[in-house]
Design a protein around this motif. Structure first.
Motif, short mmCIF file in Angstrom:
data_model
loop_
_atom_site.label_atom_id
_atom_site.label_comp_id
_atom_site.label_asym_id
_atom_site.label_seq_id
_atom_site.Cartn_x
_atom_site.Cartn_y
_atom_site.Cartn_z
N PHE A 282 46.11 33.70 53.83
CA PHE A 282 45.25 34.61 53.28
C PHE A 282 44.38 34.07 52.07
O PHE A 282 43.07 34.21 51.82
N TYR A 283 45.11 33.59 50.98
CA TYR A 283 44.36 32.97 49.90
C TYR A 283 43.40 31.92 50.41
O TYR A 283 42.34 31.59 49.71
N GLU A 284 43.88 31.02 51.08
CA GLU A 284 43.03 29.86 51.54
C GLU A 284 41.57 30.31 52.44
O GLU A 284 40.63 29.87 52.20
N ALA A 285 41.86 31.46 53.00
CA ALA A 285 40.87 32.03 53.81
C ALA A 285 39.80 32.59 52.86
O ALA A 285 38.65 32.46 52.77
N ILE A 286 40.28 33.41 52.01
CA ILE A 286 39.57 34.06 50.73
C ILE A 286 38.76 33.15 49.87
O ILE A 286 37.64 33.08 49.70
N GLU A 287 39.52 31.70 49.58
CA GLU A 287 38.89 31.01 49.09
C GLU A 287 37.72 30.13 49.62
O GLU A 287 36.39 29.82 49.27
N VAL A 295 39.99 37.47 41.60
CA VAL A 295 41.12 38.33 42.40
C VAL A 295 41.85 38.99 41.15
O VAL A 295 42.35 38.34 40.23
N VAL A 296 42.55 40.06 41.53
CA VAL A 296 43.28 40.99 40.84
C VAL A 296 44.67 40.90 41.42
O VAL A 296 44.63 41.47 42.71
N ILE A 297 45.53 40.60 41.11
CA ILE A 297 46.91 40.55 41.83
C ILE A 297 47.83 41.66 41.10
O ILE A 297 48.02 41.70 39.92
N GLU A 298 48.10 42.63 41.93
CA GLU A 298 48.66 44.06 41.40
C GLU A 298 50.13 44.10 42.19
O GLU A 298 50.12 44.18 43.41
N GLY A 299 51.13 44.31 41.42
CA GLY A 299 52.42 44.57 41.89
C GLY A 299 52.50 45.88 42.20
O GLY A 299 51.77 46.71 42.16
N GLU A 300 53.74 46.24 42.56
CA GLU A 300 54.27 47.52 43.03
C GLU A 300 54.33 48.48 41.70
O GLU A 300 54.45 47.94 40.65
N GLY A 301 54.08 49.83 42.10
CA GLY A 301 54.35 50.61 40.84
C GLY A 301 52.95 50.84 39.95
O GLY A 301 52.91 51.32 39.14
N GLY A 302 51.71 50.18 40.51
CA GLY A 302 50.62 50.14 39.77
C GLY A 302 50.64 49.19 38.51
O GLY A 302 49.83 49.48 37.94
N LYS A 303 51.45 48.09 38.54
CA LYS A 303 51.23 47.25 37.59
C LYS A 303 50.61 46.18 37.71
O LYS A 303 50.77 45.57 38.98
N THR A 304 49.64 45.80 36.98
CA THR A 304 48.85 44.60 37.10
C THR A 304 49.44 43.53 36.46
O THR A 304 49.63 43.54 35.10
N THR A 305 49.78 42.58 37.17
CA THR A 305 50.38 41.19 36.67
C THR A 305 49.58 40.19 36.39
O THR A 305 49.69 39.33 35.35
N SER A 320 49.19 26.31 42.13
CA SER A 320 48.58 27.51 41.62
C SER A 320 49.15 28.56 42.77
O SER A 320 49.52 29.61 42.40
N ILE A 321 49.01 28.23 44.04
CA ILE A 321 49.46 29.25 45.06
C ILE A 321 50.76 29.69 44.90
O ILE A 321 51.43 30.68 45.03
N GLN A 322 51.70 28.51 44.85
CA GLN A 322 53.10 28.56 44.78
C GLN A 322 53.40 29.58 43.63
O GLN A 322 54.54 30.42 43.52
N ASP A 323 52.59 29.29 42.19
CA ASP A 323 52.99 30.19 41.27
C ASP A 323 52.58 31.60 41.35
O ASP A 323 53.41 32.42 40.84
#
Length: 341
Positions: A282-287, A295-305, A320-323
């Motif tokens: 998915f990330y590669e396709a978006i790239e 890109v904003v990566i948001e975890g569960e519970g509404g927390k922005t990580t 980076s993808i692995q991180d």
């Protein structure tokens, strides 16, 4: 009459009578000797007739016969010939004979055709006794076959393209008739010496037609020459196109094989870690589709990580993808622990 005495014949006596007898005997011997042999040349055969029974002698050389009983007739077996439609004058020039040369074609045109017939004697006995004049019979047969054949062709064929076929048909027709008549002679060949229309105007027109046909033949020859020159170039170009297509085909096959190998390797990774592989793809396709999007990566519970631009997100490549994957997994784990508590 009775009183007159008969004239006396003085018969030589003694040596004179003997000499006369010797002379007479010598003359008779010379006659007998000269009439008891004959010679045959290479180019001839002989027919020996004994009490009306003929026999052919073909061996060349000296032969003997019985004087006053056997008669010998020599026959020329070399190739001989005669013209039809013309004759040779005293100066050796050809002169039209008129009635023999005028013929009519199938399209009702008059034409003058000259022939020369060649023949030879194959059976001397039949040539002498089967007919009176075998060469005259052959001439009449040839004239009949010539007129029959010429009458089945158009004037154009007789003058131009059909001469060889006409000669062949006439020759075969004459051979068939000679086989029926069996007169001891054989046709060797018959050739057309000349063929032309009877008038100057028609002759001129046919010459123009012949010139046009020759021009046609020249054009066809030139076209065939050009075709023969162009065919190798076209074949070379065709071979080049085929080789390029074959190379392109092999290139596409190799590319497809590479894509298959890549897909298989990705599938093997996917089987090991399905979720991680899905996210990575998915990330590669978006790239590829949106390289400048943040890109904003948001975890569960509404927390922005994490919030990163896509170029920085993938700048370190797979690390980076692995991180990001590790961060996502950590957030997921924290969320799970919170829910348990």
């Amino acid at each position: 009459m009775l009183g007159k005495s008969r004239p006396k014949v003085n018969i030589p006596k003694g040596k004179g009578a003997t000499a006369v007898k010797i002379i007479v005997v010598v003359i008779l011997l010379l006659i007998l000797v000269s009439g008891s042999y004959y010679s045959i040349q290479e180019e001839e055969q002989a027919v020996v007739c004994t009490f009306g029974s003929p026999k052919a002698v073909s061996a060349p050389g000296l032969h003997f016969k019985i004087p006053f009983i056997q008669t010998v007739t020599k026959v020329n077996t070399t190739i001989q010939g005669f013209p039809i439609g013309y004759r040779q004058n005293e100066e050796g020039e050809s002169v039209e004979s008129g009635e023999d040369t005028m013929m009519i074609t199938s399209d009702y045109n008059f034409i003058n055709v000259d022939f020369y017939v060649e023949y030879r004697v194959t059976d001397p006995v039949k040539a002498l006794y089967a007919s009176q004049k075998p060469d005259l019979i052959l001439k009449n047969i040839a004239q009949n076959c010539i007129r029959t054949t010429i009458g089945s062709y158009g004037v154009d064929s007789v003058l131009t393209t059909g001469k060889n076929e006409i000669q062949s048909n006439i020759k075969q027709m004459i051979l068939d008739k000679l086989e029926i008549y069996d007169i001891g002679i054989q046709l060797v060949n018959i050739t057309i010496q000349d063929a032309e229309p009877p008038t100057a105007e028609v002759q001129s027109a046919f010459k123009e037609v012949e010139t046009a046909k020759q021009g046609k033949e020249t054009a066809l020859n030139n076209a065939n020459k050009y075709r023969n020159e162009q065919i190798p170039n076209a074949e070379a170009e065709s071979d080049k196109i085929l080789q390029d297509a074959e190379a392109k085909k092999q290139e596409r096959i190799n590319e497809a094989n590479g894509q298959v190998a890549r897909f298989n390797s990705m599938y093997q990774e996917y089987v090991k870690y399905p979720e991680v592989t899905k996210k990575r793809m998915f990330y590669e396709a978006i790239e590829d589709v949106l390289p400048d999007v943040k890109v904003v990566i948001e975890g569960e519970g509404g927390k922005t990580t994490t919030m990163l631009p896509l170029d920085s997100f993938v700048s370190d490549g797979s690390s980076s993808i692995q991180d990001a994957e590790r961060t996502n997994e950590a957030n997921t784990a924290e969320t799970s622990e919170t829910e348990e508590d």
